[in-house]
Design an enzyme around this catalytic site. Structure first.
Site, PDB file in Angstrom:
ATOM      1  N   ASP A 272      -2.240   5.154  -6.400  1.00  0.00           N
ATOM      2  CA  ASP A 272      -2.354   6.587  -6.683  1.00  0.00           C
ATOM      3  C   ASP A 272      -1.163   7.033  -7.528  1.00  0.00           C
ATOM      4  OD1 ASP A 272      -0.555   6.215  -4.554  1.00  0.00           O
ATOM      5  OD2 ASP A 272      -0.884   8.219  -3.775  1.00  0.00           O
TER       6      ASP A 272
ATOM      7  N   HIS B 142      -7.080  -1.765  -6.150  1.00  0.00           N
ATOM      8  CA  HIS B 142      -7.179  -0.291  -6.105  1.00  0.00           C
ATOM      9  C   HIS B 142      -5.907   0.248  -6.743  1.00  0.00           C
ATOM     10  CE1 HIS B 142      -8.635   3.580  -4.503  1.00  0.00           C
ATOM     11  NE2 HIS B 142      -7.353   3.862  -4.376  1.00  0.00           N
TER      12      HIS B 142
ATOM     13  N   ASP C  78     -11.698  -8.158  -2.945  1.00  0.00           N
ATOM     14  CA  ASP C  78     -11.133  -7.875  -4.267  1.00  0.00           C
ATOM     15  C   ASP C  78     -12.062  -6.918  -5.010  1.00  0.00           C
ATOM     16  OD1 ASP C  78      -9.761  -7.824  -6.639  1.00  0.00           O
ATOM     17  OD2 ASP C  78     -10.527  -9.774  -7.325  1.00  0.00           O
TER      18      ASP C  78
ATOM     19  N   GLU D  86      -5.202  -2.341  -2.347  1.00  0.00           N
ATOM     20  CA  GLU D  86      -4.322  -1.471  -3.130  1.00  0.00           C
ATOM     21  C   GLU D  86      -3.014  -2.224  -3.369  1.00  0.00           C
ATOM     22  OE1 GLU D  86      -4.084   2.547  -1.676  1.00  0.00           O
ATOM     23  OE2 GLU D  86      -2.814   3.212  -3.330  1.00  0.00           O
TER      24      GLU D  86
HETATM   25  O1  G3I Z   1      -0.129   4.378  14.357  1.00  0.00           O
HETATM   26  C1  G3I Z   1      -0.820   3.193  14.627  1.00  0.00           C
HETATM   27  C2  G3I Z   1      -0.043   2.364  15.599  1.00  0.00           C
HETATM   28  O2  G3I Z   1       0.093   3.061  16.797  1.00  0.00           O
HETATM   29  C3  G3I Z   1      -0.756   1.022  15.805  1.00  0.00           C
HETATM   30  O3  G3I Z   1       0.058   0.201  16.576  1.00  0.00           O
HETATM   31  C4  G3I Z   1      -1.005   0.359  14.478  1.00  0.00           C
HETATM   32  C5  G3I Z   1      -1.805  -0.902  14.617  1.00  0.00           C
HETATM   33  O4  G3I Z   1      -2.237  -1.404  13.373  1.00  0.00           O
HETATM   34  O5  G3I Z   1      -1.710   1.229  13.612  1.00  0.00           O
HETATM   35  C6  G3I Z   1      -0.967   2.404  13.355  1.00  0.00           C
HETATM   36  O6  G3I Z   1      -1.487   3.248  12.385  1.00  0.00           O
HETATM   37  C7  G3I Z   1      -1.618   2.793  11.064  1.00  0.00           C
HETATM   38  C8  G3I Z   1      -0.516   3.382  10.205  1.00  0.00           C
HETATM   39  O7  G3I Z   1      -0.760   3.045   8.886  1.00  0.00           O
HETATM   40  C9  G3I Z   1       0.871   2.915  10.578  1.00  0.00           C
HETATM   41  O8  G3I Z   1       1.121   1.621  10.117  1.00  0.00           O
HETATM   42  C10 G3I Z   1      -2.974   3.265  10.617  1.00  0.00           C
HETATM   43  O9  G3I Z   1      -3.974   2.581  11.317  1.00  0.00           O
HETATM   44  C11 G3I Z   1      -3.141   3.061   9.156  1.00  0.00           C
HETATM   45  O10 G3I Z   1      -4.308   3.738   8.745  1.00  0.00           O
HETATM   46  C12 G3I Z   1      -1.948   3.592   8.388  1.00  0.00           C
HETATM   47  O11 G3I Z   1      -2.109   3.183   7.072  1.00  0.00           O
HETATM   48  C13 G3I Z   1      -1.273   3.800   6.106  1.00  0.00           C
HETATM   49  C14 G3I Z   1      -2.157   4.422   5.027  1.00  0.00           C
HETATM   50  O12 G3I Z   1      -1.365   4.905   3.981  1.00  0.00           O
HETATM   51  C15 G3I Z   1      -3.018   5.541   5.551  1.00  0.00           C
HETATM   52  O13 G3I Z   1      -2.250   6.584   6.022  1.00  0.00           O
HETATM   53  C16 G3I Z   1      -0.415   2.713   5.500  1.00  0.00           C
HETATM   54  O14 G3I Z   1       0.545   2.264   6.464  1.00  0.00           O
HETATM   55  C17 G3I Z   1       0.303   3.214   4.263  1.00  0.00           C
HETATM   56  O15 G3I Z   1       0.920   2.122   3.627  1.00  0.00           O
HETATM   57  C18 G3I Z   1      -0.670   3.881   3.315  1.00  0.00           C
HETATM   58  O16 G3I Z   1       0.048   4.425   2.270  1.00  0.00           O
HETATM   59  C19 G3I Z   1      -0.683   4.887   1.154  1.00  0.00           C
HETATM   60  C20 G3I Z   1      -0.275   6.328   0.924  1.00  0.00           C
HETATM   61  O17 G3I Z   1      -0.709   7.122   2.014  1.00  0.00           O
HETATM   62  C21 G3I Z   1      -0.816   6.854  -0.392  1.00  0.00           C
HETATM   63  N1  G3I Z   1      -0.466   5.977  -1.480  1.00  0.00           N
HETATM   64  C22 G3I Z   1      -0.952   4.638  -1.302  1.00  0.00           C
HETATM   65  C23 G3I Z   1      -0.365   4.015  -0.041  1.00  0.00           C
HETATM   66  C24 G3I Z   1      -0.806   2.578   0.124  1.00  0.00           C
HETATM   67  O18 G3I Z   1      -2.120   2.436   0.537  1.00  0.00           O
HETATM   68  O1  9MR Z   2      -6.604   6.283  -3.892  1.00  0.00           O
HETATM   69  C1  9MR Z   2      -6.140   6.623  -2.603  1.00  0.00           C
HETATM   70  C2  9MR Z   2      -5.162   5.577  -2.122  1.00  0.00           C
HETATM   71  O2  9MR Z   2      -4.049   5.532  -2.960  1.00  0.00           O
HETATM   72  C3  9MR Z   2      -4.800   5.818  -0.668  1.00  0.00           C
HETATM   73  O3  9MR Z   2      -4.066   4.737  -0.159  1.00  0.00           O
HETATM   74  C4  9MR Z   2      -6.025   6.024   0.190  1.00  0.00           C
HETATM   75  C5  9MR Z   2      -5.680   6.375   1.610  1.00  0.00           C
HETATM   76  O4  9MR Z   2      -4.951   7.535   1.696  1.00  0.00           O
HETATM   77  O5  9MR Z   2      -6.841   7.023  -0.350  1.00  0.00           O
HETATM   78  C6  9MR Z   2      -7.288   6.754  -1.653  1.00  0.00           C
HETATM   79  O6  9MR Z   2      -8.108   7.803  -2.098  1.00  0.00           O
HETATM   80  C7  9MR Z   2      -9.403   7.826  -1.559  1.00  0.00           C
HETATM   81  C8  9MR Z   2      -9.515   8.972  -0.571  1.00  0.00           C
HETATM   82  O7  9MR Z   2      -8.679   8.777   0.535  1.00  0.00           O
HETATM   83  C9  9MR Z   2     -10.954   9.137  -0.122  1.00  0.00           C
HETATM   84  N1  9MR Z   2     -11.809   9.287  -1.265  1.00  0.00           N
HETATM   85  C10 9MR Z   2     -11.774   8.154  -2.191  1.00  0.00           C
HETATM   86  C11 9MR Z   2     -10.377   7.939  -2.708  1.00  0.00           C
HETATM   87  C12 9MR Z   2     -10.332   6.654  -3.548  1.00  0.00           C
HETATM   88  O8  9MR Z   2     -10.671   6.862  -4.846  1.00  0.00           O
END
Ligand code: G3I
Ligand code: 9MR
Length: 557
Positions: A166, A484, A526, A535
Site C-alpha cells: 500500500d 500484493h 502467489d 504482500e
Molecule cells: O492479536 C493476535 C494475537 O493475540 C494472536 O496470538 C496472534 C496469532 O497469530 O494473532 C494476533 O493478531 C494478528 C495481528 O496481526 C498481530 O500479529 C492478526 O491475526 C493479524 O490479522 C494481524 O495482521 C496484521 C495486518 O496488518 C492486519 O492488521 C499484520 O501483523 C501487519 O503486518 C499488517 O500490516 C499491514 C498494514 O496494516 C498495512 N500495510 C501493509 C501491512 C502488511 O500487510
Molecule cells: O492493500 C491493502 C494491504 O496493504 C493491507 O495489508 C490489507 C490489510 O489491511 O488491506 C489491503 O487492502 C484491501 C482491503 O483491506 C480490503 N479491500 C481490498 C484491498 C486490497 O486491494
C-alpha cells in the site's frame, strides 16, 4: 502446465551455499531410490553422491521429507541436485559470496519504496516510475489537546518509504524497520563502508545503507508536532489506493492521524539511535544528529505528559468522530511497555544520562521475538552491542538455544517452523528474525553452530520450505511473480520489483483469496489478491537485510 509438471520436489535454497558452509536440501514426496547426486546443470559431470536421510513427516502439512546433506561438497560452481526418477532441482551456486546480490537487492528494495520522488532508470532500471504522493499538503486529524495544531491544520510530510504493497506511511512500522537497518550498520560498519547499491546518493561519502535510511528518517521527523513533541501515528489516505502506480493514485486528501504512545516511543528510539550513528557523519549532514537527539528527547517528554494514552492507536475510537473514516492499516497495540523499554534503552545508550540509566535499571531483558508490536528485544540487541555484560551474552545464547530445542522435530531441518505460530501474517519475517537472534548468539560465542542454524532459516526463505518458493522477488528459480505490491502489479513490467520478501504462509488466510494449499506451512498463494500471504512490507525486508548482510559480513572473519 508443462513447467508445473516438471517442477522438482527437491526443495532447496535456490540462490546458493557457502563453499565451506552447510548444504542441505529437502526432497519431498515419494522417491524410487535412496540416492541423490549433485551434478553440473547439464547433467554431464557428477561432483557428489550420497544417500537420502530417512523419511520424516512434516508437522505442519502432509508433506513427507527426506533430507539430502551435501555439506561435504566444497567445490565452487553452478549445480543441480538430482534424485533418480525426479526432475532436477533448480540450479544453485556454491561460492564464497553466494548472497552478495541478494544482500544488495534486499536493501535496494527500500529505494523502490520511496514516496514523493521519481525513480530514474539509471537507478531503477525497468522499474523506473514518476513520483507519487508528494504529501506537501496533509491534513491533521488532531488529538484533543493539540491547541496549536487543531483539526484540519495543513502540514507537509513528504518522502519516506511506502509501508508495503500500500501507499501509506506508518510510524510504528517504520520503528522496527529503521532499527534493523541501523543495527545492521552499527554491528557491521566496515562491511557497509564499501557496500554500493546504486541509489541517487551513492558516492556521497556516506554508506549507502545510511543514505537510504535517511530518506525515511527525514520523513519521520516531519511526523513530530514541533509544538509539543508528540508524534502522529501515520500519514495515510482515508482508504487504500487501488492497484495503480503511485503517480496514478487517487488525489483525495492525505492525513496525519492522531498522536499515539507507541508512535512516540518508537520514534524516540529511532531518533536516539540516529543521533549517535549520524553523529559520525556531521560533515555530510551538519546538524542532523542534534536534530535527532532533540526530537528523541522531545518525543520522550511528550510520553511523560501523556502516560494515560493506553492504546497505541485505536482506529475504532478515531472513527467515532473522524469523517471520512480511516480504513488503512491500524498497527494498533494495546501494550506500549515494550516500546517504552526500547526507547529508554536507546535514549540511555545515546545520552548516557543518569535519568535514563535509572529507568534502564528496570527494563527487563525481553525474550519475545521482534515484530512491529513487540520491540523489546531490539533494546536487548543494542545493549549487547554497546554496553554488553556477561548476563546479556548469556541471554543471547539462551534465546538461541530455545529456538534450537526442537530442531530435530522439524522435517525440513530449519529453525523456522518450530511452532505453528511461526506461520502467521508476515511469518517470513519471523524466519528472518529468528535468524538474526541466532546471529547474535554467534556474535556472543563465536560458535559456528548458531550461524549454521541462522543459515537454515535463510534456506527456508529461499526455497527449503513446503511451498517450494524462494520468497524474495527476482531471486531463485521460482519466486513470487504477483505480489500484493501496487507498483509490481500496475507497472506493466512482467517481473515484479526485485529484492522484496513476501509475507509467506499464513493459515488465517484473511484475504479470502483462492489458496491452492491450505495447511499451516503451505497456505500461501502467489496472487496479487493475497495481502495476507503475498504482500511485501518494509518490516519484513528489514530482518532479511540484517540476516543476509550479517552472514556476508561475518563469513570473512
Ligand atoms: O492479536 C493476535 C494475537 O493475540 C494472536 O496470538 C496472534 C496469532 O497469530 O494473532 C494476533 O493478531 C494478528 C495481528 O496481526 C498481530 O500479529 C492478526 O491475526 C493479524 O490479522 C494481524 O495482521 C496484521 C495486518 O496488518 C492486519 O492488521 C499484520 O501483523 C501487519 O503486518 C499488517 O500490516 C499491514 C498494514 O496494516 C498495512 N500495510 C501493509 C501491512 C502488511 O500487510
Ligand atoms: O492493500 C491493502 C494491504 O496493504 C493491507 O495489508 C490489507 C490489510 O489491511 O488491506 C489491503 O487492502 C484491501 C482491503 O483491506 C480490503 N479491500 C481490498 C484491498 C486490497 O486491494
Amino acid at each position: 502446465i508443462a513447467s508445473r509438471a516438471q517442477e522438482s520436489p527437491v526443495r532447496l535454497n535456490q540462490t546458493g551455499f557457502y563453499t565451506a558452509g552447510p548444504k542441505r536440501a529437502a526432497v519431498t514426496g515419494p522417491v524410487a531410490s535412496g540416492l541423490f547426486f549433485i551434478t553440473t546443470p547439464d547433467g554431464k559431470d557428477t561432483v557428489f553422491r550420497s544417500t537420502l536421510q530417512p523419511e520424516k513427516s512434516s508437522r505442519w502439512s502432509k508433506t513427507i521429507v527426506r533430507m539430502a546433506d551435501f555439506s561435504a561438497l566444497e567445490r565452487k560452481g553452478r549445480f543441480v541436485l538430482r534424485v533418480p526418477g525426479l526432475p532436477p532441482s533448480f540450479p544453485f551456486e556454491i561460492g564464497d559470496a553466494p548472497f552478495r546480490d541478494l544482500a544488495a537487492a534486499a536493501l535496494k528494495g527500500y529505494y523502490f519504496q520511496r514516496a514523493s520522488m521519481p525513480l530514474e532508470a539509471r537507478f531503477a532500471g525497468k522499474w523506473k516510475r514518476p513520483a507519487g504522493h508528494p504529501d506537501t499538503r496533509v491534513l491533521v486529524h488532531a488529538s484533543a489537546a493539540d491547541a496549536k495544531r487543531p483539526e484540519g491544520t495543513v502540514i507537509a510530510s513528504p518522502g519516506g518509504w511506502y509501508d508495503a504493497g500500500d501507499y501509506n506511511k506508518y510510524i510504528v512500522n517504520s520503528g522496527i524497520t529503521m532499527y534493523m537497518l541501523l543495527a545492521a550498520y552499527e554491528d557491521f560498519p566496515a562491511y557497509f563502508d564499501k557496500f554500493d547499491i546504486n541509489i541517487p546518493e551513492s558516492g556521497n561519502g556516506v554508506p549507502d545503507i545510511l543514505d537510504e535510511v535517511l530518506y525515511n528518517l527525514r520523513w519521520m521527523l516531519t511526523m513530530q508536532d514541533p509544538n509539543d513533541g508528540g508524534v502522529y501515528h501515520k500519514c495515510t489516505n482515508a482508504d487504500f489506493d487501488k492497484m495503480v502506480m503511485p503517480h496514478e493514485a487517487s488525489k483525495s486528501p492525505r492525513y496525519v492521524v492522531q498522536k499515539s504512545l507507541t508512535a512516540a516511543y518508537d520514534f524516540a528510539a529511532v531518533m536516539a539511535m540516529s543521533a549517535r550513528i549520524y553523529g559520525k557523519f556531521s560533515k555530510a549532514f551538519p546538524g542532523l544528529a542534534d536534530s535527532c537527539r532533540q526530537a528523541a528527547v522531545r518525543a520522550w517528554e511528550w510520553t511523560e505528559l501523556h502516560p494515560d494514552v493506553q492504546n497505541g492507536y485505536s482506529q475504532k475510537a478515531i472513527n467515532a468522530w473522524v469523517k471520512p473514516p480511516i480504513t488503512t492499516g491500524e498497527y494498533g497495540d494495546r501494550d506500549a511497555s515494550d516500546e517504552r523499554n526500547w526507547a529508554i534503552t536507546e535514549l540511555y545508550l545515546t545520552l548516557r544520562s543518569g535519568k535514563f540509566q535509572n529507568l534502564l535499571s528496570k527494563v527487563p531483558d525481553d525474550a519475545t521475538l521482534p515484530t512491529w508490536s513487540k520491540v523489546g528485544m531490539l533494546g536487548g540487541w543494542s545493549r549487547f552491542r554497546l554496553a554488553s555484560t556477561p548476563a546479556l551474552k548469556t541471554s543471547r545464547v539462551q534465546l538461541a538455544d530455545a529456538l534450537l530445542d526442537k530442531i530435530g522435530e522439524n522435517a525440513f531441518g530449519t529453525v523456522m517452523g518450530r511452532a505453528a505460530g511461526d506461520f502467521n501474517w508476515g511469518g517470513n519475517a519471523n524466519a528472518a528474525n529468528q535468524g538474526v537472534m541466532l546471529v547474535y548468539a554467534y556474535m556472543a560465542t563465536q560458535n559456528r553452530k548458531y550461524l549454521d542454524h541462522a543459515l537454515s532459516n535463510l534456506d527456508y526463505l529461499l526455497g527449503r520450505n513446503a511451498t517450494g518458493y524462494c520468497f524474495v522477488t527476482g531471486f531463485g528459480g521460482k519466486s513470487p511473480m504477483h505480489p500484493h505490491h501496487r507498483p509490481s502489479i500496475a507497472d506493466g513490467v512482467k517481473d515484479p520489483v526485485p529484492g522484496l520478501l513476501a509475507g509467506g504462509p499464513n493459515i488465517k488466510m484473511q484475504d479470502n483469496c483462492d489458496y491452492p494449499f491450505k495447511e499451516i506451512e503451505t497456505a500461501y498463494v502467489d496472487h496479487d489478491c493475497s495481502y495476507a500471504s503475498n504482500e511485501i512490507a518494509i518490516n519484513w525486508n528489514a530482518p532479511l537485510v540484517y540476516l543476509v548482510n550479517a552472514l556476508e559480513a561475518l563469513k570473512k572473519e
